[in-house]
Design a protein around this motif. Structure first.
Motif, PDB file in Angstrom:
ATOM      1  N   ARG A 431      41.781  42.344   8.062  1.00  0.00           N
ATOM      2  CA  ARG A 431      41.476  40.997   7.498  1.00  0.00           C
ATOM      3  C   ARG A 431      39.873  41.014   7.530  1.00  0.00           C
ATOM      4  N   LEU A 432      39.706  39.936   6.515  1.00  0.00           N
ATOM      5  CA  LEU A 432      38.430  39.009   6.053  1.00  0.00           C
ATOM      6  C   LEU A 432      38.439  37.833   6.300  1.00  0.00           C
ATOM      7  N   LYS A 433      36.707  38.271   7.656  1.00  0.00           N
ATOM      8  CA  LYS A 433      36.273  37.294   7.412  1.00  0.00           C
ATOM      9  C   LYS A 433      34.754  36.720   7.816  1.00  0.00           C
ATOM     10  N   ALA A 434      34.599  35.650   7.810  1.00  0.00           N
ATOM     11  CA  ALA A 434      32.757  35.086   6.870  1.00  0.00           C
ATOM     12  C   ALA A 434      31.833  35.269   7.725  1.00  0.00           C
ATOM     13  N   PHE A 435      30.846  36.168   7.285  1.00  0.00           N
ATOM     14  CA  PHE A 435      29.787  36.094   8.298  1.00  0.00           C
ATOM     15  C   PHE A 435      28.331  35.341   7.712  1.00  0.00           C
ATOM     16  N   ARG A 436      28.014  35.234   8.449  1.00  0.00           N
ATOM     17  CA  ARG A 436      26.670  34.638   7.821  1.00  0.00           C
ATOM     18  C   ARG A 436      25.454  35.725   8.436  1.00  0.00           C
ATOM     19  N   GLU A 437      24.751  36.617   7.410  1.00  0.00           N
ATOM     20  CA  GLU A 437      23.813  37.620   7.327  1.00  0.00           C
ATOM     21  C   GLU A 437      22.584  36.846   6.051  1.00  0.00           C
ATOM     22  N   GLY A 438      21.289  36.549   7.039  1.00  0.00           N
ATOM     23  CA  GLY A 438      20.795  36.541   5.384  1.00  0.00           C
ATOM     24  C   GLY A 438      20.283  35.473   5.494  1.00  0.00           C
ATOM     25  N   GLY A 439      21.297  33.940   5.566  1.00  0.00           N
ATOM     26  CA  GLY A 439      21.181  33.303   5.542  1.00  0.00           C
ATOM     27  C   GLY A 439      22.515  32.758   4.550  1.00  0.00           C
ATOM     28  N   ARG A 440      23.139  34.109   4.432  1.00  0.00           N
ATOM     29  CA  ARG A 440      24.173  33.717   3.450  1.00  0.00           C
ATOM     30  C   ARG A 440      25.554  34.377   3.450  1.00  0.00           C
ATOM     31  N   THR A 441      26.426  33.604   2.796  1.00  0.00           N
ATOM     32  CA  THR A 441      27.941  33.625   3.945  1.00  0.00           C
ATOM     33  C   THR A 441      28.669  35.725   3.125  1.00  0.00           C
ATOM     34  N   VAL A 442      28.660  36.111   4.266  1.00  0.00           N
ATOM     35  CA  VAL A 442      29.408  37.445   3.806  1.00  0.00           C
ATOM     36  C   VAL A 442      30.733  37.681   4.216  1.00  0.00           C
ATOM     37  N   TYR A 443      31.728  38.222   3.570  1.00  0.00           N
ATOM     38  CA  TYR A 443      33.193  38.100   3.557  1.00  0.00           C
ATOM     39  C   TYR A 443      33.380  40.332   3.812  1.00  0.00           C
ATOM     40  N   ASP A 444      33.568  40.756   5.372  1.00  0.00           N
ATOM     41  CA  ASP A 444      33.835  41.487   5.381  1.00  0.00           C
ATOM     42  C   ASP A 444      35.132  42.090   7.272  1.00  0.00           C
ATOM     43  N   THR A 445      35.458  42.923   7.341  1.00  0.00           N
ATOM     44  CA  THR A 445      36.394  42.731   8.301  1.00  0.00           C
ATOM     45  C   THR A 445      35.091  43.242   9.564  1.00  0.00           C
ATOM     46  N   ILE A 446      36.145  42.813  10.383  1.00  0.00           N
ATOM     47  CA  ILE A 446      35.217  43.108  11.817  1.00  0.00           C
ATOM     48  C   ILE A 446      34.682  44.999  12.361  1.00  0.00           C
ATOM     49  N   ARG A 447      35.687  46.039  11.199  1.00  0.00           N
ATOM     50  CA  ARG A 447      35.648  47.388  12.224  1.00  0.00           C
ATOM     51  C   ARG A 447      34.281  47.734  10.865  1.00  0.00           C
TER      52      ARG A 447
END
Length: 457
Positions: A431-447
């Motif tokens: 499942r893709l989830k939104a994460f904040r990385e370096g001031g931007r939103t990145v979609y990736d799986t938790i694993r």
């Protein structure tokens, strides 16, 4: 506002043959005011009587227009408007000559009613009707990618229009449209849209990603999934396509189960996630995996099994990972003990574990197990479910994406638990989830994100 003398001077100039511009200059006012005064004096224009031309005359005008004559000249000759001529030409190209026939002409040209059909003719008509129904069902199965029994009513208007276009040559457009319950205007509107559909290149891909997620993805995660495939499309386009195709993720419902069983004689713990009680502020974050986690118990009711299914997960506040979980048909001490043992095995102990004030988390056995594993206990305040909002949020997403909106008729508890385990595995790894990385939103799986950051065990 101009004085009365100015208005009278302008109108007198018009009566003497001056133009609007000259009258405005002479009276010292604006041209717009002169036009307004002239319209009030002249009164409303009489409506022109409608002009009805026979089919042959319309076809002649269209032929001359297609040969290069101006639509305005042809309209003046026939006593109609220029847009009427261009409209006839367009309808003739798109719908054929029948689109130019008026209702009165249809009734005048209709043949005399024939006698009742013979038995052979009725049988032939019934065979053609069944053949059309079979063709529609076959087309529906092909579009929806389902087995026999697919319902044509499940098709969108665009899909029904495309199916009608593919069958009109065999059965005739009127019969196909009637069988699909598709208005003629909708059919031509959808065809014209499809011909100039700027989203045609991504429409099927959007539907594919939405269905691949089990109908759980909204437009943001569908957009992220398309980008991962190298498809270039903005979030706005994806949202528009999903709205047009009726692709909408399910919405949350209220949770009913509660494990609270009173305070007397039970061991409590402080709320370590509460930052400011006066403003009801919490810190549902963690600096590293396995540092702070939350847990709770939720309930599932199956329509054809008297037993209920209970789920007890451990959620890592670092990234929402399901570190451990247990599921069973009883909300017993064994259920939460199994969950805790799995969390300790996965994270190595020494973490903070927050829960609500359910009876499971205040028993001597639970307190002893946490103490032996070096787990620091944290508990919500009495009557404050938002104190455990991080776990409640996971349950809400779980119910929306996995449980609600599906027909669980005939499922037994054991089968349901296996299906639930598969969903949790997909939640962590697919499942893709939104994460904040370096001031931007990145979609990736938790694993996938943990592996990318070098945090996977």
């Amino acid at each position: 506002m101009y004085p009365k003398e100015t208005r009278e001077l302008a109108l007198e100039a018009l009566r003497l043959g001056f133009s609007v511009r000259e009258a405005a200059e002479l009276a010292g006012c604006s041209r717009r005011s002169v036009r307004t005064w002239r319209a009030k004096v002249a009164g409303p224009r009489p409506r022109k009587a409608p002009v009805y031309l026979p089919l042959e005359r319309k076809m002649e005008l269209v032929a001359r227009y297609e040969a290069g004559e101006r639509a305005a000249d042809l309209a003046a000759e026939a006593g109609v408007t220029g847009p009427a001529v261009t409209g006839w030409a367009r309808r003739l190209r798109e719908e054929g000559a029948l689109a130019l026939v008026t209702d009165d002409e249809v009734r005048a040209r209709a043949p005399e009613p024939a006698g009742p059909p013979s038995e052979l003719e009725a049988l032939r008509a019934r065979c053609e009707e069944l053949e059309l129904e079979n063709a529609i069902l076959a087309g529906t199965v092909e579009i929806l990618k389902k087995g026999p029994g697919a319902d044509p009513s499940a098709l969108t208007a665009a899909e029904r229009a495309a199916l009608a276009e593919s069958l009109r040559g065999r059965f005739g457009l009127p019969r196909v449209l009637a069988a699909l319950s598709l208005p003629r205007s909708t059919f031509y509107h959808r065809l014209s849209r499809a011909a100039a559909d700027r989203d045609a290149g991504i429409r099927a891909l959007v539907a594919e990603e939405f269905r691949a997620s089990g109908g759980r993805y909204g437009y943001r995660r569908v957009h992220a999934a398309l980008r991962a495939r190298g498809v270039v499309a903005s979030e706005k386009r994806v949202r528009r396509v999903m709205r047009e195709e009726g692709l909408e993720a399910a919405r949350p419902r209220r949770r009913r189960y509660s494990s609270y069983a009173g305070e007397e004689g039970r061991a409590c713990a402080p709320n370590l996630l509460l930052v400011d009680a006066s403003r009801d502020l919490h810190d549902f974050s963690a600096a590293a995996p396995g540092e702070t986690m939350v847990t709770d118990v939720t309930e599932f009711r199956l329509p054809d099994d008297a037993r209920k299914v209970y789920l007890s997960p451990v959620i890592d506040l670092y990234d929402g990972d399901v570190v451990s979980f247990s599921a069973g048909t009883s909300p017993s001490k064994a259920l939460v003990s199994e969950m805790l043992a799995g969390a300790v095995a996965a994270a190595g102990g020494g973490f903070t574990l927050h829960s609500d004030r359910g009876w499971h988390y205040r028993t001597p056995d639970w307190v002893a197990a946490c103490g032996s594993a070096g787990v620091t206990r944290s508990m919500s305040r009495r009557g404050h479910s938002p104190d455990n909002a991080a776990c409640e949020g996971f349950f809400g997403r779980l119910k929306v994406e996995f449980f609600h909106g599906r027909d669980w008729s005939g499922w037994r508890a054991e089968e349901f638990i296996a299906e639930l385990s598969s969903y949790i595995r997909w939640y962590r790894e697919g499942r893709l989830k939104a994460f904040r990385e370096g001031g931007r939103t990145v979609y990736d799986t938790i694993r996938g994100r943990r592996e990318r950051l070098g945090l996977a065990a």
